[in-house]
Design an enzyme around this catalytic site. Sequence first.
Site: not given
Ligand code: PEP
Length: 253
Positions: A10, A12, A97, A99, A169, A175, A214
Amino acid sequence: MARVKFVCGNWKMYKTTGEARELVRALAPLVEGMGGKVQVAVAPPFTALAAVAEALRGTPIDLAAQNVHREAQGAFTGEISAGMLADLGVKHCIVGHSERRQLFGETDEGVREKVVVLFKAGLLPIVCVGETLQEREAGQTLAIVSRQVKSALQGLPSADVGRLTLAYEPVWAIGTGKTATTAQAQEVHAVIRRLLVELAGGVADEVRIQYGGSVKPDNAAELMGQPDVDGALVGGASLKAPDFSRIVKGALR
Ligand code: PEP
């Protein structure tokens, strides 16, 4: 039935079209030969979808989008429909997601509507679910995740359920550099799998449940080695070809 692992990057709100093309050019040779053993996709921003579609031609990497509007068309300034994504060669689309849930007011009901519109257009949804730190600390993780999964599946024919990908997630791991332990991830994934069996019967076995939060080259293999962790949704580490390809390799172990 053995589920083929599925790793999706992803991107972003990163990468201009030129940068996106460059990233694909660097990534494609690194994942060559892994096609068939693991499914790989990248989700660039809308503006780079066409350029990335072109750059991915002849590679084993699929194109994904990061969001879609719930209506098929209409007066929705600034939005993008599932049909428009399909037209560009997009195969998968992330919905719900954290976010989008946290910063843009996406609701469980909105996620469900997007799942329906995606299937109608022939696209495959990747539905994100996960608890905040506050919810985890209050012991609400399983209740929150179960509510989100149930809502996303409500009214879906079981053939569609089987084509769904879920991404667990934990919001506190996105992040932040904090990853769920393999035990924490597997616990939630197993609960999701049991819930899928309850809701949809045998097809539950076909649903891929990715872990996201992460994921890095050095923790990917261990996370994806868990029985109900069928891949990864990767944010930050998907922006660098060597890191992302090492994560993809982690799915093969
Ligand atoms: C994500 O945006 O779905 C995500 C898991 O980000 P990160 O791997 O940076 O934590």
